[in-house]
Design a protein around this motif. Structure first.
Motif, PDB file in Angstrom:
ATOM      1  N   PHE A 200       5.549 141.657   8.855  1.00  0.00           N
ATOM      2  CA  PHE A 200       5.054 142.931   9.370  1.00  0.00           C
ATOM      3  C   PHE A 200       3.649 143.080   9.094  1.00  0.00           C
ATOM      4  CE2 PHE A 200       3.664 147.106   7.521  1.00  0.00           C
ATOM      5  CZ  PHE A 200       3.853 148.033   8.706  1.00  0.00           C
ATOM      6  N   TYR A 201       3.163 142.277   7.815  1.00  0.00           N
ATOM      7  CA  TYR A 201       1.542 142.274   7.378  1.00  0.00           C
ATOM      8  C   TYR A 201       0.903 141.461   8.258  1.00  0.00           C
ATOM      9  CZ  TYR A 201       3.067 144.615   3.085  1.00  0.00           C
ATOM     10  OH  TYR A 201       3.402 145.572   2.174  1.00  0.00           O
ATOM     11  N   VAL A 204       0.208 143.756  11.559  1.00  0.00           N
ATOM     12  CA  VAL A 204      -0.282 145.171  11.310  1.00  0.00           C
ATOM     13  C   VAL A 204      -1.782 144.884  10.607  1.00  0.00           C
ATOM     14  CG1 VAL A 204      -0.002 147.252  10.394  1.00  0.00           C
ATOM     15  CG2 VAL A 204       1.866 146.448  11.519  1.00  0.00           C
ATOM     16  N   SER A 205      -1.706 144.068   9.647  1.00  0.00           N
ATOM     17  CA  SER A 205      -3.035 143.905   8.890  1.00  0.00           C
ATOM     18  C   SER A 205      -4.111 143.607   9.703  1.00  0.00           C
ATOM     19  CB  SER A 205      -2.701 142.948   7.617  1.00  0.00           C
ATOM     20  OG  SER A 205      -1.805 143.595   6.879  1.00  0.00           O
ATOM     21  N   PRO A 206      -4.114 142.610  10.644  1.00  0.00           N
ATOM     22  CA  PRO A 206      -5.358 142.180  11.440  1.00  0.00           C
ATOM     23  C   PRO A 206      -5.773 143.459  12.285  1.00  0.00           C
ATOM     24  CG  PRO A 206      -3.567 140.618  11.666  1.00  0.00           C
ATOM     25  CD  PRO A 206      -2.919 141.481  10.891  1.00  0.00           C
ATOM     26  N   ILE A 207      -4.754 144.296  12.823  1.00  0.00           N
ATOM     27  CA  ILE A 207      -5.092 145.481  13.676  1.00  0.00           C
ATOM     28  C   ILE A 207      -5.749 146.416  12.553  1.00  0.00           C
ATOM     29  CG2 ILE A 207      -4.147 147.436  15.156  1.00  0.00           C
ATOM     30  CD1 ILE A 207      -1.790 145.441  15.834  1.00  0.00           C
ATOM     31  N   ARG A 238      -5.195 137.423   9.653  1.00  0.00           N
ATOM     32  CA  ARG A 238      -3.978 137.253   9.917  1.00  0.00           C
ATOM     33  C   ARG A 238      -3.577 135.756   9.570  1.00  0.00           C
ATOM     34  NH1 ARG A 238       0.150 137.494  14.163  1.00  0.00           N
ATOM     35  NH2 ARG A 238       0.558 135.293  14.917  1.00  0.00           N
ATOM     36  N   LEU A 239      -4.658 134.781   9.428  1.00  0.00           N
ATOM     37  CA  LEU A 239      -4.472 133.686   8.860  1.00  0.00           C
ATOM     38  C   LEU A 239      -3.993 133.637   7.390  1.00  0.00           C
ATOM     39  CD1 LEU A 239      -4.836 130.459   9.234  1.00  0.00           C
ATOM     40  CD2 LEU A 239      -7.250 130.778   8.648  1.00  0.00           C
ATOM     41  N   LYS A 240      -4.606 134.641   6.598  1.00  0.00           N
ATOM     42  CA  LYS A 240      -4.017 134.828   5.272  1.00  0.00           C
ATOM     43  C   LYS A 240      -2.688 134.749   5.274  1.00  0.00           C
ATOM     44  CE  LYS A 240      -5.001 138.607   3.551  1.00  0.00           C
ATOM     45  NZ  LYS A 240      -5.666 139.833   2.862  1.00  0.00           N
ATOM     46  N   LEU A 244       0.390 132.297   3.830  1.00  0.00           N
ATOM     47  CA  LEU A 244       1.498 132.432   2.971  1.00  0.00           C
ATOM     48  C   LEU A 244       3.163 132.352   3.649  1.00  0.00           C
ATOM     49  CD1 LEU A 244       2.683 133.930   0.531  1.00  0.00           C
ATOM     50  CD2 LEU A 244       2.386 136.069   1.712  1.00  0.00           C
ATOM     51  N   LYS A 245       3.090 132.805   4.843  1.00  0.00           N
ATOM     52  CA  LYS A 245       4.527 132.373   5.610  1.00  0.00           C
ATOM     53  C   LYS A 245       4.736 131.002   5.551  1.00  0.00           C
ATOM     54  CE  LYS A 245       7.039 133.450   9.917  1.00  0.00           C
ATOM     55  NZ  LYS A 245       7.387 131.925  10.215  1.00  0.00           N
TER      56      LYS A 245
END
Length: 252
Positions: A200-201, A204-207, A238-240, A244-245
């Protein structure tokens, strides 16, 4: 107030002379700690007459704390090699030079960053206030990625007039390289701290990052440069989480 200007360097021949020229009027001494430059950084510094010391890279905080330990004065002005004091900021500092300053007083300044030849005043980049003058007896650098000064006592902060000019990114690729480097470091840091990955992050986080910087923080007022900055920041976000993934998946 006697001031030791402290700088850490690594291959900064394109920046260091501008930085040194800007601080010479406020400095009682200049200390440069270099982590193995292979360009003309050392020659430029020694010709300028600074205290120049080699020290293997220990990370941002440790390197800066080591450099501070070499200073002859307790009052430190910490500046990066790609920064310079504006004339107004220099005059603001000089107004305090001959005064008795309590040890719990610190001085902060607004940092203005140059991106591809243009000064960026939006995108969340300005005023970017930084504490850069303080008494080393009450504060030291802490943190692995974006280091900050941690103080051992309550402080009184004085904001100086004038800008700390930051010549950081000459091309969009320079900014992308830096942001991607830090994004991977943050992803690794999250993993080491046991943060759980959530797809989800990553979506959503890059947007949210782009909307926040481009619209809420008025990045569109910086024109094409503002768009590039906000877009690259979103990609780095997104890369961050992607980093992590990937680390989390390897552990499974």
């Amino acid at each position: 107030m006697h001031i030791s200007v402290v700088i850490i360097t690594h291959n900064e021949e394109d920046n260091i002379l501008r930085c040194l020229n800007s601080v010479q009027d406020v400095a009682d001494e200049i200390v440069v700690v270099d982590s193995g430059s292979t360009d003309n950084t050392e020659k430029i510094c020694t010709d300028f007459g600074v205290k120049f010391v080699h020290h293997d890279w220990q990370g941002y905080s440790e390197q800066k704390n080591f450099a501070n330990s070499l200073a002859s004065n307790d009052w430190i002005l910490s500046i990066d090699a790609d920064e310079e004091l504006s004339d107004e900021l220099k005059h603001s500092i000089l107004r305090y030079k001959n005064k008795h300053i309590p040890h719990d007083m610190v001085f902060s300044m607004n940092r203005l960053t140059n991106y591809c030849g243009h000064w960026i005043r939006h995108c969340g980049w300005y005023p970017d206030r930084k504490i850069r003058i303080w008494n080393r007896k009450i504060g030291s650098w802490q943190g692995e990625i974006h280091e900050t000064i941690q103080f051992s006592t309550e402080i009184k902060e004085k904001v100086l007039q004038g800008d700390l000019l930051h010549y950081s990114f000459s091309t969009p690729q320079d900014y992308e390289n830096q942001q991607f480097k830090f994004a991977k470091m943050r992803g690794e840091h999250y993993f080491q701290k046991g943060k759980k990955h959530a797809s989800f992050y990553m979506i959503v986080s890059p947007i949210f990052s782009f909307i926040q910087h481009y619209f809420f923080q008025l990045g569109f007022l910086d024109g094409a440069d503002g768009f590039h900055i906000c877009w690259i920041s979103a990609k780095a976000t997104r890369l961050k989480y992607q980093t992590l993934k990937e680390l989390t998946d390897k552990k499974l």
